[in-house]
Scaffold this motif. Structure first.
Motif, PDB file in Angstrom:
ATOM      1  N   ARG A  51       0.816  -1.224   0.000  1.00  9.87           N
ATOM      2  CA  ARG A  51       0.000   0.000   0.000  1.00  9.87           C
ATOM      3  C   ARG A  51       0.848   1.272   0.000  1.00  9.87           C
ATOM      4  N   TYR A  52       2.064   1.194   0.525  1.00 10.40           N
ATOM      5  CA  TYR A  52       2.914   2.392   0.551  1.00 10.40           C
ATOM      6  C   TYR A  52       3.412   2.767  -0.848  1.00 10.40           C
ATOM      7  N   HIS A  53       3.204   1.876  -1.800  1.00  9.96           N
ATOM      8  CA  HIS A  53       3.752   2.121  -3.142  1.00  9.96           C
ATOM      9  C   HIS A  53       2.676   2.453  -4.165  1.00  9.96           C
ATOM     10  N   ARG A  54       1.445   2.679  -3.670  1.00 11.59           N
ATOM     11  CA  ARG A  54       0.368   3.022  -4.614  1.00 11.59           C
ATOM     12  C   ARG A  54       0.683   4.277  -5.424  1.00 11.59           C
ATOM     13  N   PRO A  55       1.294   5.308  -4.802  1.00 11.39           N
ATOM     14  CA  PRO A  55       1.555   6.521  -5.602  1.00 11.39           C
ATOM     15  C   PRO A  55       2.581   6.303  -6.715  1.00 11.39           C
ATOM     16  N   THR A  56       3.323   5.206  -6.690  1.00 11.52           N
ATOM     17  CA  THR A  56       4.335   4.983  -7.727  1.00 11.52           C
ATOM     18  C   THR A  56       4.041   3.658  -8.444  1.00 11.52           C
ATOM     19  N   PRO A  57       3.246   3.722  -9.526  1.00  6.92           N
ATOM     20  CA  PRO A  57       2.773   2.492 -10.174  1.00  6.92           C
ATOM     21  C   PRO A  57       3.885   1.546 -10.610  1.00  6.92           C
ATOM     22  N   GLU A  58       5.037   2.109 -11.056  1.00  5.35           N
ATOM     23  CA  GLU A  58       6.099   1.197 -11.514  1.00  5.35           C
ATOM     24  C   GLU A  58       6.637   0.376 -10.353  1.00  5.35           C
ATOM     25  N   ALA A  59       6.809   1.054  -9.195  1.00  5.78           N
ATOM     26  CA  ALA A  59       7.309   0.345  -8.014  1.00  5.78           C
ATOM     27  C   ALA A  59       6.291  -0.703  -7.573  1.00  5.78           C
ATOM     28  N   TYR A  60       5.039  -0.329  -7.628  1.00  4.79           N
ATOM     29  CA  TYR A  60       3.961  -1.242  -7.217  1.00  4.79           C
ATOM     30  C   TYR A  60       3.996  -2.506  -8.082  1.00  4.79           C
ATOM     31  N   ALA A  61       4.120  -2.282  -9.404  1.00  7.52           N
ATOM     32  CA  ALA A  61       4.118  -3.421 -10.333  1.00  7.52           C
ATOM     33  C   ALA A  61       5.338  -4.310 -10.090  1.00  7.52           C
ATOM     34  N   GLN A  62       6.485  -3.683  -9.833  1.00  7.08           N
ATOM     35  CA  GLN A  62       7.718  -4.447  -9.596  1.00  7.08           C
ATOM     36  C   GLN A  62       7.586  -5.296  -8.330  1.00  7.08           C
ATOM     37  N   LEU A  63       6.979  -4.717  -7.290  1.00 16.20           N
ATOM     38  CA  LEU A  63       6.808  -5.469  -6.037  1.00 16.20           C
ATOM     39  C   LEU A  63       5.798  -6.603  -6.223  1.00 16.20           C
ATOM     40  N   GLU A  64       4.760  -6.336  -6.994  1.00 15.43           N
ATOM     41  CA  GLU A  64       3.795  -7.420  -7.270  1.00 15.43           C
ATOM     42  C   GLU A  64       4.485  -8.579  -7.984  1.00 15.43           C
ATOM     43  N   ARG A  65       5.412  -8.217  -8.885  1.00 10.46           N
ATOM     44  CA  ARG A  65       6.159  -9.253  -9.610  1.00 10.46           C
ATOM     45  C   ARG A  65       6.998 -10.074  -8.623  1.00 10.46           C
ATOM     46  N   ARG A  66       7.654  -9.366  -7.694  1.00  9.75           N
ATOM     47  CA  ARG A  66       8.475 -10.068  -6.688  1.00  9.75           C
ATOM     48  C   ARG A  66       7.612 -11.003  -5.839  1.00  9.75           C
TER      49      ARG A  66
END
Ligand code: HEM
Length: 617
Positions: free
Chosen positions: A485-500
């Motif tokens: 949830r802390y990465h919602r403002p940065t979609p690329e980071a969010y997507a990368q973490l989802e991948r991890r």
């Protein structure tokens, strides 16, 4: 303070016939009419009268002297953007004019600088051309305020702007390709009515879409022609935002809070308009821009600012001080009169140098303290965090290597090479983490009071938003989805973490390898506790047969040490936090130290610790 004109244009004296080269019509070309005079044509349509100041540096310098201008930052004219054409054609055009701009600047006695252009319909090609141009000496880029139907909040364009921030490139947004032209066929209305509205649209799109929230604060972006109609209609925008939820868009703050995220130039041609613009945007956000040497440009560059009612100090900022910051010629917070820092030496040719290989100039441009005046320790705070992030990057790289080795070992359990490689990389990870534990001592040389001098500027940024730290946790096996949830403002980071989250972790790869060796079987339907026990017994079996599994025991020891060092990192971080802010809440909204203490029990490989208990039973 020098007088710097950030918005003016050039054309080379000649350029190749693009229509013939690409076999497509309606490319701009130059028709020389009288000595020193020419017409820009688009296909067979007349576009604009120009004169030799466009291509003759001598004349340009004379006219700059006449008007008391020390430096001009030249850019191409939007008619050359070619955003609607195939990328390779637009790129060829951009390269030609970008190199022509550098050529003109090289004859400008150090008083001419340039912004490049890019084929913005293709983001990868744009990023590449921008980087090439920055290495060649351009100070930034001029872009149009839209690409076809895409406004500046388009994700691709936002990615490009991110790249500009990373490269330290100043961005000048110029309106072009105005809408509603069928209703404005006469009287230059596309220029006088369409352009200001286009620019306003660009700014509003960036604010309401949340693009400014996503983009780093070190992005230096300026909108031409005083930002078009934006400043005058800001009240209307703010009113809509406050009273109509539908007008909110996705931005975190109200529109007027974004005025410190961009600059505008002074090309408004009216004393009261300039006064209003500066009062609205602030004296630090308006810069001299003339549109020279075009017919709609300011005659007597800078005369509007010079004859304004602002104080001498304010005029200094408007005429050049702000431009120095915008162009990266002076850092945000260096007080006036501070000697200029030595400029990193740019490579003069394509030969690799220490600096160009390591991208040292770019690296050294990435520290942007937020406070004015700058507290001495904010630079340390930034550099320490950046250093952590660089090491986090290396850790992720090495741990990815560990996963690959463990998976290769699972695929071929007889071979010991991959086990050796996993242990070798893990040793590097432990050594890096040891340094990371130690590094906190440097930050502890900062007094709590000195931190308080700039802490207020950090909110709501927090270590919670360290994407790479969370990636490390996920990669090692601690996959706590809530932290996304802390990465919602940065979609690329969010997507990368989802991948991890989806990918196998070091933990998964390690136990898959033991399974492949026949050391681990987990019965169907086993509970979480039974699974953990089975894994701990698999580890135990390795330690009990030291002679046969020395290499695997080495991997286990390294993983245990890494786990131990990460806990040490958490502990040292807590000690630092208490030393600096006591028991205060964090900028990320947690309870601070008492929250962080709860993380001390986190372990990546609990089975390795459990096996030790079993050994002594
Ligand atoms: C003045 C120095 C520092 C203070 C006062 C501080 C404070 C805090 C606080 C209070 C938190 C809890 C989250 C929150 O509410 O914001 C936190 C989390 C965090 N900090 Fe720091 N910190 C400092 C330096 C550092 C440094 C140098 C790093 C290096 C990368 C760092 C990385 C992190 C990380 C990764 C988290 C998330 C930890 C987790 O979720 O387990 N911090 N910090």
């Amino acid at each position: 303070m020098p007088v710097i004109d950030v918005h003016n244009h050039f054309f080379p004296r000649t350029w190749p016939d693009f229509a013939a080269r690409f076999g497509t019509p309606n490319w701009p070309w130059i028709k020389h009419t009288d000595p020193g005079k020419a017409e820009i044509m688009v296909g067979d349509r007349f576009f604009r009268h120009i004169y030799s100041a466009c291509w003759d540096p001598e004349l340009r310098l004379q006219e700059m002297d006449r008007d008391g201008v020390e430096m001009q930052v030249i850019s191409a004219t939007p008619v050359l953007f070619a955003y609607a054409r195939p990328t390779e054609h637009a790129l060829a055009c951009a390269k030609l004019f970008n190199d022509a701009a550098r050529d003109l600047c090289s004859r400008g006695k150090g008083r001419l600088n340039s912004l490049c252009q890019v084929p913005l319909q293709d983001i990868d090609a744009s990023c590449e051309e921008l980087s090439r141009c920055m290495r060649a000496g351009h100070l930034g880029v001029e872009i149009g305020n839209h690409v076809g139907e895409k406004n500046l909040d388009d994700p691709g364009i936002v990615t490009f702007l991110h790249h500009c921030a990373d490269e330290g490139a100043a961005v000048l947004v110029h309106p072009w390709d105005m809408f509603g032209q069928s209703r404005m066929p006469k009287y230059m209305m596309p220029w006088t009515v369409g352009m200001p509205a286009e620019t306003q649209l660009g700014i509003v799109a960036m604010i309401l879409s949340g693009a400014f929230d996503k983009l780093p604060k070190n992005l230096r972006i300026c909108f031409a022609h005083g930002g078009g109609s934006f400043a005058f209609l800001l009240g209307r925008l703010q009113n809509a935002w406050e009273h109509h939820p539908v007008a909110h868009g996705n931005c975190e703050l109200t529109p007027k809070h974004y005025l410190d995220r961009f600059y505008v130039d002074s090309a408004v041609f009216d004393a009261r308009a300039l006064q209003f613009l500066v009062e609205t945007m602030g004296t630090e956000r308006v810069m001299l821009g003339s549109d020279y040497p075009f017919p709609l440009g300011e005659h007597g560059i800078g005369s509007l600012i010079r004859s304004s009612k602002f104080s001498a100090a304010e005029k200094g900022l408007l005429l050049g001080g702000n431009a120095e910051k915008f162009l990266g010629l002076r850092t945000e917070s260096a007080p006036a009169g501070t000697p200029e820092p030595a400029k990193p030496i740019e490579p003069r040719s394509d030969r690799l140098t220490y600096s160009s290989y390591l991208r040292v100039p770019e690296l050294l441009r990435l520290q942007h303290p937020q406070s004015v005046p700058e507290p001495h320790d904010e630079l340390l705070f930034i550099i320490v965090h950046q250093t952590y992030e660089l090491w986090f990057k290396e850790l992720l790289h090495d741990l990815d290597g560990v996963v690959a080795s463990l998976r290769a070992s699972a695929a071929n359990p007889q071979s010991r090479d991959h086990v050796y490689e996993a242990a070798r990389l893990l040793r590097r990870c432990t050594e890096i983490t040891r340094v990371l534990v130690e590094q906190f001592t440097i930050l502890e040389t900062m007094l709590p009071t000195h931190f308080l001098a700039f802490r207020g500027k950090l909110e709501p940024a927090s270590g919670f938003q360290s994407e790479q730290f969370r990636e490390l946790e996920f990669l090692c096996g601690l996959k706590d989805e809530k932290m996304l949830r802390y990465h919602r403002p940065t979609p690329e980071a969010y997507a990368q973490l989802e991948r991890r989250l989806r990918e196998p972790s070091v933990h998964d790869a390690f136990f898959d390898a033991l399974r492949a060796m026949g050391k681990l079987t987990i019965p169907e339907g086993a509970t979480e506790r039974e699974r953990l026990d089975a894994r701990a017994h698999a580890v135990l079996s390795l330690y009990r047969d030291e002679h046969s599994y020395r290499d695997w025991i080495d991997v286990c020891e390294r993983l245990t040490e890494f786990d131990e060092l990460v806990v040490s990192w958490r502990l040292r971080h807590i000690q630092l936090v208490e030393r600096i802010i006591g028991m205060r809440m964090g900028t990320g909204g947690s309870a601070g130290s008492s929250y962080l203490k709860l993380t001390l029990d986190k372990k990546f490989f609990p089975e390795l610790w459990e096996a030790r208990t079993l050994l002594t039973e």
